[in-house]
Design a protein around this motif. Sequence first.
Motif, PDB file in Angstrom:
ATOM      1  N   ARG A 143       1.359   8.971  18.855  1.00 30.93           N
ATOM      2  CA  ARG A 143      -0.023   8.486  18.788  1.00 30.93           C
ATOM      3  C   ARG A 143      -0.105   7.122  19.500  1.00 30.93           C
ATOM      4  NH1 ARG A 143      -2.429   9.819  13.228  1.00 30.93           N
ATOM      5  NH2 ARG A 143      -2.691  11.839  14.212  1.00 30.93           N
ATOM      6  N   ALA A 160       8.284   3.899  -1.005  1.00 30.40           N
ATOM      7  CA  ALA A 160       7.524   5.118  -1.320  1.00 30.40           C
ATOM      8  C   ALA A 160       8.369   6.357  -1.044  1.00 30.40           C
ATOM      9  CB  ALA A 160       6.242   5.169  -0.500  1.00 30.40           C
ATOM     10  N   PHE A 196       1.304  14.114   3.887  1.00 28.52           N
ATOM     11  CA  PHE A 196       2.740  13.853   4.042  1.00 28.52           C
ATOM     12  C   PHE A 196       3.401  13.644   2.677  1.00 28.52           C
ATOM     13  CE2 PHE A 196       6.077  10.551   4.255  1.00 28.52           C
ATOM     14  CZ  PHE A 196       7.070  11.340   4.811  1.00 28.52           C
ATOM     15  N   PHE A 197       2.813  12.761   1.863  1.00 22.88           N
ATOM     16  CA  PHE A 197       3.443  12.491   0.570  1.00 22.88           C
ATOM     17  C   PHE A 197       3.384  13.724  -0.341  1.00 22.88           C
ATOM     18  CE2 PHE A 197       3.021   8.059   1.957  1.00 22.88           C
ATOM     19  CZ  PHE A 197       4.318   7.645   1.719  1.00 22.88           C
ATOM     20  N   CYS A 225      10.114   9.489  -3.758  1.00 22.14           N
ATOM     21  CA  CYS A 225       9.908  10.942  -3.660  1.00 22.14           C
ATOM     22  C   CYS A 225      11.101  11.691  -4.248  1.00 22.14           C
ATOM     23  CB  CYS A 225       9.724  11.347  -2.195  1.00 22.14           C
ATOM     24  SG  CYS A 225       8.240  10.676  -1.460  1.00 22.14           S
ATOM     25  N   SER A 244       0.802  -1.230   0.000  1.00 21.50           N
ATOM     26  CA  SER A 244       0.000   0.000   0.000  1.00 21.50           C
ATOM     27  C   SER A 244       0.833   1.278   0.000  1.00 21.50           C
ATOM     28  CB  SER A 244      -0.939   0.007   1.210  1.00 21.50           C
ATOM     29  OG  SER A 244      -0.194   0.171   2.403  1.00 21.50           O
ATOM     30  N   TYR A 245       2.070   1.214   0.485  1.00 25.25           N
ATOM     31  CA  TYR A 245       2.915   2.411   0.623  1.00 25.25           C
ATOM     32  C   TYR A 245       2.247   3.438   1.555  1.00 25.25           C
ATOM     33  CZ  TYR A 245       5.768   1.052  -3.508  1.00 25.25           C
ATOM     34  OH  TYR A 245       6.591   0.420  -4.400  1.00 25.25           O
ATOM     35  N   LEU A 246       1.505   2.946   2.545  1.00 27.94           N
ATOM     36  CA  LEU A 246       0.794   3.857   3.456  1.00 27.94           C
ATOM     37  C   LEU A 246       1.203   3.591   4.899  1.00 27.94           C
ATOM     38  CD1 LEU A 246      -2.754   3.424   1.896  1.00 27.94           C
ATOM     39  CD2 LEU A 246      -1.326   5.468   1.684  1.00 27.94           C
ATOM     40  N   TYR A 247       1.184   4.640   5.724  1.00 30.00           N
ATOM     41  CA  TYR A 247       1.520   4.495   7.139  1.00 30.00           C
ATOM     42  C   TYR A 247       0.245   4.184   7.934  1.00 30.00           C
ATOM     43  CZ  TYR A 247       5.992   6.503   5.868  1.00 30.00           C
ATOM     44  OH  TYR A 247       7.221   6.721   5.287  1.00 30.00           O
ATOM     45  N   GLY A 248       0.246   3.024   8.570  1.00 33.53           N
ATOM     46  CA  GLY A 248      -0.948   2.575   9.291  1.00 33.53           C
ATOM     47  C   GLY A 248      -1.320   3.456  10.467  1.00 33.53           C
ATOM     48  N   ASP A 249      -0.335   4.090  11.096  1.00 36.90           N
ATOM     49  CA  ASP A 249      -0.627   4.907  12.291  1.00 36.90           C
ATOM     50  C   ASP A 249      -1.051   6.332  11.938  1.00 36.90           C
ATOM     51  OD1 ASP A 249      -0.174   2.922  14.148  1.00 36.90           O
ATOM     52  OD2 ASP A 249       1.982   3.270  14.190  1.00 36.90           O
ATOM     53  N   LEU A 250      -1.017   6.674  10.658  1.00 36.04           N
ATOM     54  CA  LEU A 250      -1.504   7.994  10.237  1.00 36.04           C
ATOM     55  C   LEU A 250      -2.893   7.833   9.620  1.00 36.04           C
ATOM     56  CD1 LEU A 250       1.631   9.601   8.500  1.00 36.04           C
ATOM     57  CD2 LEU A 250       0.977   9.704  10.902  1.00 36.04           C
ATOM     58  N   THR A 251      -3.654   8.925   9.611  1.00 28.50           N
ATOM     59  CA  THR A 251      -4.981   8.867   8.991  1.00 28.50           C
ATOM     60  C   THR A 251      -4.833   8.935   7.469  1.00 28.50           C
ATOM     61  OG1 THR A 251      -5.272  11.255   8.931  1.00 28.50           O
ATOM     62  CG2 THR A 251      -5.951  10.140  10.954  1.00 28.50           C
ATOM     63  N   ASN A 261       4.410  -2.264   4.780  1.00 25.31           N
ATOM     64  CA  ASN A 261       3.617  -1.730   3.643  1.00 25.31           C
ATOM     65  C   ASN A 261       4.473  -1.079   2.561  1.00 25.31           C
ATOM     66  OD1 ASN A 261       1.334  -2.448   5.146  1.00 25.31           O
ATOM     67  ND2 ASN A 261       1.280  -0.444   6.126  1.00 25.31           N
ATOM     68  N   GLY A 262       5.786  -1.331   2.563  1.00 24.78           N
ATOM     69  CA  GLY A 262       6.650  -0.805   1.498  1.00 24.78           C
ATOM     70  C   GLY A 262       6.874   0.698   1.549  1.00 24.78           C
ATOM     71  N   CYS A 263       6.708   1.294   2.743  1.00 22.77           N
ATOM     72  CA  CYS A 263       6.806   2.759   2.833  1.00 22.77           C
ATOM     73  C   CYS A 263       8.212   3.295   2.508  1.00 22.77           C
ATOM     74  CB  CYS A 263       6.369   3.243   4.213  1.00 22.77           C
ATOM     75  SG  CYS A 263       4.608   3.052   4.460  1.00 22.77           S
ATOM     76  N   ALA A 323       3.335   9.733  14.414  1.00 19.97           N
ATOM     77  CA  ALA A 323       2.984   8.309  14.504  1.00 19.97           C
ATOM     78  C   ALA A 323       3.410   7.730  15.855  1.00 19.97           C
ATOM     79  CB  ALA A 323       3.633   7.533  13.361  1.00 19.97           C
ATOM     80  N   ARG A 372      -7.562   6.198  10.993  1.00 25.20           N
ATOM     81  CA  ARG A 372      -6.244   5.602  10.778  1.00 25.20           C
ATOM     82  C   ARG A 372      -6.293   4.535   9.692  1.00 25.20           C
ATOM     83  NH1 ARG A 372      -3.221   4.263  16.424  1.00 25.20           N
ATOM     84  NH2 ARG A 372      -4.105   5.987  17.572  1.00 25.20           N
ATOM     85  N   GLU A 386      -3.743  12.413   6.531  1.00 25.59           N
ATOM     86  CA  GLU A 386      -2.348  12.669   6.924  1.00 25.59           C
ATOM     87  C   GLU A 386      -1.367  11.999   5.970  1.00 25.59           C
ATOM     88  OE1 GLU A 386      -2.973  13.209  11.768  1.00 25.59           O
ATOM     89  OE2 GLU A 386      -2.466  11.252  10.936  1.00 25.59           O
TER      90      GLU A 386
END
Lengths: 237, 226
Positions: free
Chosen positions: B17, B85, A100-101, B89, A86-93, B80-82, B14, A132, A96
């Motif tokens: 939180r 990502a 960020f990106f 950038c 997903s390339y997404l941060y689970g702890d961010l909404t 998640n491959g961040c 993060a 989140r 968010e």
Amino acid sequence: MESAVSIRNLSKAFGKTPVLKNLDLDLKKGEFTVIFGPNGAGKTTLLKLIATLIEPGEGSVLIKGLDSAEEPEKARKEIGMLSHESYLYGDLTAEENLLFFGQMYGLGKQELETRATYLLKEVGLETRADERVSTFSRGMKQRLSIARALIHEPSILLLDEPYTGLDPKASSVFEQILKSPAFEASSKIMVSHDLERGFALCDRILVIKAGRIVYDGLKGDFSGFSEFKEECAPLLA
Amino acid sequence: MIRSLYIAAKDLKAEFRTKQMFNSMLIFSLLVLVVFSISFGDFLGDSSKVEKLAPGVLWVAFTFAGMLGLSRTFVMESENGCLEALKLCPVDRSAIYTGKVFSNLVIVFLMEIVTIPFFIVLFNYSLDSGTLLLLGLVLLLGTLGFIIVGTLLSALTLSTRTRELLLPVLLLPVLLPVLIPGVEATAGVLAGNGLSGISSELRLLAVYDLIFFAVSHLVFEYAISD
């Protein structure tokens, strides 16, 4: 007309194992290209080379005329990538993550907020913007991933097996989003194992085998593809 | 630089939180202090013995608690491959490193600030505000050196299956030039020596920080390349 992606004499090896061999390819602006091939053929490596995630061993990759090895940062601005991850941060909404990106791509605050709101609406997540990502289903994450990949309005969208883990409903929602006017302008290159969906979406089909392009056909004339169908048939299993 | 701050802000948002890393580090450092204060219970009335033992105990607590956090630094990025990502950038890869150094420094230094009052109570110290500020400076320079090297090694060990084991093994020998002057400077501060009494240790820490930051900044791209 300038190509979206222009590949010249491209070779890549990992250690002593050659993965891509002397590839030459031009992908037109706005074209939807789907790449098929057996596992280990070099499809994902090709996508990573276009994305500037790895450097070519030999040859060059030009992204809208920019050499990806010499000007990778400028080239990256033109690229959005959607993967099975997903390339997404689970702890961010959801919001968010997009903000960020967007910041990382140098978007201004006002422009970024407008763009994030618009994309969240386009992918049907405007009511979940403040939740989140770790609470999202796989399909919702993939929809948000599309928004993340498009936050900086890339002219080239790379899709690396985007259907992995999606149920049929989520897959059709994903397809509708890809076909919607908001995402139509960008050139799309998709690596997939799904022949049926690939054919339904594409303007052009490439088949890669053992690091070489063995088939290149345009929409309306895929007659030569039958020769490779057996090659690709195990992929349907 | 601004992109590094965005990465640091994202990490801190993060972390605070969930507070997973911060709470683990804090509890670990407090446990170390409590265990040592119980073990050295007989000596705690003898100020000369406390002055010799306590600075080392403090750095043992901070170093090992910090390692808990450092081993998790890139885990969030690998999920998640961040990390891929971030690599997509349009920023220099070293911006990722600088951002991680910022966020790690804030989290670890905050853990140290919360731990210090417990250290003062458990080891019977009475420190004035000037001494506390000087102690803060020593801890900041020492922690920065620890974070600079630890963040790079955390990236290097990311793709290994035994990263939690490998990180301390690689990190501790490289940290000796930080730990030795750090412990000596802390001992000097706690003994009531002023800034002039610990200036050589502070210089050593500052030089270590500068050199290793420059080197890590240059090699980080290779540490995260496929």
